[in-house]
Motif scaffolding. Sequence first.
Motif, PDB file in Angstrom:
ATOM      1  N   ALA A 188     -16.315  73.292 -30.045  1.00 11.49           N
ATOM      2  CA  ALA A 188     -16.350  73.195 -28.604  1.00 11.49           C
ATOM      3  C   ALA A 188     -16.712  74.148 -28.013  1.00 11.49           C
ATOM      4  O   ALA A 188     -17.719  74.099 -26.924  1.00 11.49           O
ATOM      5  N   LEU A 189     -16.485  75.289 -28.643  1.00 17.43           N
ATOM      6  CA  LEU A 189     -17.080  76.774 -27.731  1.00 17.43           C
ATOM      7  C   LEU A 189     -18.709  76.878 -28.157  1.00 17.43           C
ATOM      8  O   LEU A 189     -18.987  77.482 -27.109  1.00 17.43           O
ATOM      9  N   PHE A 190     -18.967  76.394 -29.110  1.00 20.08           N
ATOM     10  CA  PHE A 190     -20.444  76.690 -29.406  1.00 20.08           C
ATOM     11  C   PHE A 190     -21.252  75.068 -29.537  1.00 20.08           C
ATOM     12  O   PHE A 190     -22.217  74.895 -30.024  1.00 20.08           O
ATOM     13  N   ASN A 191     -20.800  74.382 -28.584  1.00 15.20           N
ATOM     14  CA  ASN A 191     -21.276  72.984 -28.643  1.00 15.20           C
ATOM     15  C   ASN A 191     -22.793  73.219 -27.930  1.00 15.20           C
ATOM     16  O   ASN A 191     -22.986  74.100 -27.058  1.00 15.20           O
ATOM     17  N   PRO A 192     -23.634  72.071 -28.155  1.00 14.43           N
ATOM     18  CA  PRO A 192     -25.208  72.569 -27.642  1.00 14.43           C
ATOM     19  C   PRO A 192     -25.344  72.062 -26.365  1.00 14.43           C
ATOM     20  O   PRO A 192     -26.612  72.118 -26.028  1.00 14.43           O
ATOM     21  N   THR A 193     -24.309  71.741 -25.560  1.00 11.28           N
ATOM     22  CA  THR A 193     -24.768  71.200 -24.288  1.00 11.28           C
ATOM     23  C   THR A 193     -24.093  72.314 -23.148  1.00 11.28           C
ATOM     24  O   THR A 193     -25.210  72.841 -22.320  1.00 11.28           O
ATOM     25  N   ASN A 194     -22.921  72.866 -23.397  1.00 14.20           N
ATOM     26  CA  ASN A 194     -22.785  73.698 -22.418  1.00 14.20           C
ATOM     27  C   ASN A 194     -21.969  75.001 -23.386  1.00 14.20           C
ATOM     28  O   ASN A 194     -20.899  75.600 -22.523  1.00 14.20           O
ATOM     29  N   GLY A 195     -22.085  75.206 -24.525  1.00  7.54           N
ATOM     30  CA  GLY A 195     -21.387  76.148 -25.093  1.00  7.54           C
ATOM     31  C   GLY A 195     -21.505  77.480 -24.814  1.00  7.54           C
ATOM     32  O   GLY A 195     -22.726  77.868 -24.209  1.00  7.54           O
ATOM     33  N   ILE A 196     -20.976  78.484 -25.252  1.00 10.48           N
ATOM     34  CA  ILE A 196     -21.139  80.009 -24.926  1.00 10.48           C
ATOM     35  C   ILE A 196     -22.514  80.353 -25.515  1.00 10.48           C
ATOM     36  O   ILE A 196     -23.250  80.818 -24.855  1.00 10.48           O
ATOM     37  N   ALA A 197     -22.987  79.990 -26.532  1.00 11.98           N
ATOM     38  CA  ALA A 197     -24.322  80.352 -27.046  1.00 11.98           C
ATOM     39  C   ALA A 197     -25.355  79.672 -26.418  1.00 11.98           C
ATOM     40  O   ALA A 197     -26.476  80.573 -26.082  1.00 11.98           O
ATOM     41  N   GLU A 198     -25.279  78.366 -26.139  1.00 17.97           N
ATOM     42  CA  GLU A 198     -26.300  77.802 -25.415  1.00 17.97           C
ATOM     43  C   GLU A 198     -26.250  78.300 -23.690  1.00 17.97           C
ATOM     44  O   GLU A 198     -27.553  78.538 -23.266  1.00 17.97           O
ATOM     45  N   GLN A 199     -25.509  78.605 -23.294  1.00 21.97           N
ATOM     46  CA  GLN A 199     -25.277  79.405 -21.660  1.00 21.97           C
ATOM     47  C   GLN A 199     -25.918  80.787 -21.987  1.00 21.97           C
ATOM     48  O   GLN A 199     -26.903  80.983 -21.032  1.00 21.97           O
ATOM     49  N   LEU A 200     -25.677  81.412 -23.054  1.00 28.14           N
ATOM     50  CA  LEU A 200     -26.196  82.750 -23.161  1.00 28.14           C
ATOM     51  C   LEU A 200     -28.101  82.554 -23.366  1.00 28.14           C
ATOM     52  O   LEU A 200     -28.683  83.089 -22.949  1.00 28.14           O
ATOM     53  N   ASN A 201     -28.202  81.493 -24.242  1.00 25.49           N
ATOM     54  CA  ASN A 201     -29.721  81.317 -24.473  1.00 25.49           C
ATOM     55  C   ASN A 201     -30.434  80.892 -23.198  1.00 25.49           C
ATOM     56  O   ASN A 201     -31.292  81.568 -23.157  1.00 25.49           O
ATOM     57  N   THR A 202     -29.975  79.988 -22.470  1.00 23.78           N
ATOM     58  CA  THR A 202     -30.505  79.550 -21.011  1.00 23.78           C
ATOM     59  C   THR A 202     -30.664  80.943 -20.342  1.00 23.78           C
ATOM     60  O   THR A 202     -31.472  81.057 -19.557  1.00 23.78           O
ATOM     61  N   SER A 203     -29.475  81.592 -19.945  1.00 27.49           N
ATOM     62  CA  SER A 203     -29.637  82.749 -19.103  1.00 27.49           C
ATOM     63  C   SER A 203     -30.830  83.730 -19.713  1.00 27.49           C
ATOM     64  O   SER A 203     -31.272  84.242 -18.717  1.00 27.49           O
ATOM     65  N   ILE A 204     -30.762  84.008 -20.785  1.00 32.45           N
ATOM     66  CA  ILE A 204     -31.475  85.150 -21.158  1.00 32.45           C
ATOM     67  C   ILE A 204     -32.893  84.731 -21.058  1.00 32.45           C
ATOM     68  O   ILE A 204     -33.991  85.271 -21.055  1.00 32.45           O
ATOM     69  N   THR A 205     -33.076  83.432 -21.404  1.00 25.80           N
ATOM     70  CA  THR A 205     -34.571  82.921 -20.936  1.00 25.80           C
ATOM     71  C   THR A 205     -35.187  83.237 -19.636  1.00 25.80           C
ATOM     72  O   THR A 205     -36.101  83.359 -19.362  1.00 25.80           O
ATOM     73  N   ASN A 206     -33.972  82.816 -18.836  1.00 23.19           N
ATOM     74  CA  ASN A 206     -34.294  83.092 -17.360  1.00 23.19           C
ATOM     75  C   ASN A 206     -34.571  84.564 -16.946  1.00 23.19           C
ATOM     76  O   ASN A 206     -35.445  84.759 -16.088  1.00 23.19           O
ATOM     77  N   PHE A 207     -33.671  85.290 -17.629  1.00 26.73           N
ATOM     78  CA  PHE A 207     -34.151  86.776 -17.401  1.00 26.73           C
ATOM     79  C   PHE A 207     -35.492  87.346 -18.176  1.00 26.73           C
ATOM     80  O   PHE A 207     -36.318  88.223 -17.382  1.00 26.73           O
ATOM     81  N   THR A 208     -35.781  86.676 -19.291  1.00 22.18           N
ATOM     82  CA  THR A 208     -37.080  87.221 -20.032  1.00 22.18           C
ATOM     83  C   THR A 208     -38.287  86.627 -19.751  1.00 22.18           C
ATOM     84  O   THR A 208     -39.189  87.068 -20.285  1.00 22.18           O
ATOM     85  N   GLN A 209     -38.379  85.324 -19.610  1.00 18.41           N
ATOM     86  CA  GLN A 209     -39.595  84.606 -19.361  1.00 18.41           C
ATOM     87  C   GLN A 209     -40.393  85.043 -18.360  1.00 18.41           C
ATOM     88  O   GLN A 209     -40.037  85.788 -17.629  1.00 18.41           O
ATOM     89  N   THR A 210     -41.720  84.529 -18.399  1.00 19.59           N
ATOM     90  CA  THR A 210     -42.714  84.915 -17.262  1.00 19.59           C
ATOM     91  C   THR A 210     -42.131  84.425 -15.974  1.00 19.59           C
ATOM     92  O   THR A 210     -42.088  83.267 -15.814  1.00 19.59           O
TER      93      THR A 210
END
Length: 505
Positions: free
Chosen positions: A407-429
Amino acid sequence: MSSISNTSSAASTAAANAALQSAAQSIISGSTGNTSMDVGTLVTALVNAKTAGQAAALTAQQTTDNTTLSAYGALSSALSALQASVANLANGTTLSTFAATASGTGLTATAGAGAVAGTYSVAVTQVASSQALSSAAFGATTQLGTGTLTVSLGGQSMNINVDSTNNTLSGIAAAINSGTGNPGVTATIVTGTDGAHLVLRAANSGAANVINVSTSNITSDTGLSSLGVTSTASTTGGQSSITSANSSSAWSQSGFAQDAEFTVGGIAASSASNSVTSAISGVTLNLATASAGTTQTLTISQDTSAESTAINNFVSLYNTVVTTMSTLTSYNSSSSSQGPLLGDSTLMTIQNSLANIVGGAVGSGTTGTTLAAIGITLKDDPADGTMVVDSTKLSTALTSSPATVAALFNPTNGIAEQLNTSITNFTQTGGLIDTRNTALNTDLKSITTQQSALADYTAQLTSQYQAQFTALDTLMATMNNNSQYLTALFGGANSAGALASANNN
């Protein structure tokens, strides 16, 4: 550190002022007849007085911009490493990892996508093997005649033209190995006490992969026709059999074409390869010779070791991001120095976003789950911001509460997916960091343009002052010479002069 840039600018201004004072003294000395003016020093001092402050300010800003770009580079690297570490946690791959263990020897297995936990009884009757055929013995250099050999394997074939240039065993072997459209048959020569043998081997294992050799158009036959052989694949799970074209020069099988034969939980199965992917969903069985004739227990279980490693790695790299941000925003009161991103709004946005994700809950209300539930908490010092892992609690959660971890690391809104999305927003062009870097690079280009213009102005001013003060120096030298001549002629405060002396005489 920004204090270094400010100190450098102040030092440049002070040096320019000191040089200007020295130049002023040069003018005074020249005008009073003590010495001639030091035009070079004077020009340099005056030019520096006009330009040093601006040059130092541009250099200081350039240093600050480059330092800030490097700081964002360090932050981006730390964020990218964190994102890479959470990729498989974010998509659920890591938490779907299973380990496969067999109870005996000769049987190994790997569990991949689609595997489920379970225990299976695997009984192996035989392993898959490939066919190998050995011809009768011939002289190593005996010419066997001319004609055509058709070599086939598993329904595919090629024709080999045998003529006077290649009609020895070694020539035929070379022709087979280099033949166009070779279906997967390799040929070698093995020499024994009775002579040389042509040995053919199938590249692929399995009952259907049998070797056939037929001959045609033979002339001057001294053994070529005896190279014909017909192989028959077993249809009952047994071994291949052969029939030689010439019983007096018979072929023999040194390796049999056969499928692997086994049962899984009592269900019969076969495979042309010893790497079996079709028997158990998501599991690859690897059969070795030692497994033949054995019955083993195969256990598929969740790979908590791999999951623990991935989660600990995630925590470690998150802490690296936190410590990197801490260094970039540091302040040392004793030296009045500070990190290049102290008070930077972009970094503060990133910092707060990441902290909210790892400190928040996945789910809502009473169903929300936090990292603390699996033994991951913030350090006691709230200003630190890094996380610690209770290994015992994490191990217990992975073993006894896999649903909580999932549940914590589910692929929809889990901790890791939230981090992945946020980091993409920070580092993408076009993201936060890229936007800031673009502004900094634009400023650096502007500084370069200003420095170029300032260099042109400095050169122009130097040329102008050089001409003016050279002329002034010449004028003052002439005036001093005239003054000295008139004093010598008419006298001064301490002398009567040449004319006065002449009149007295």
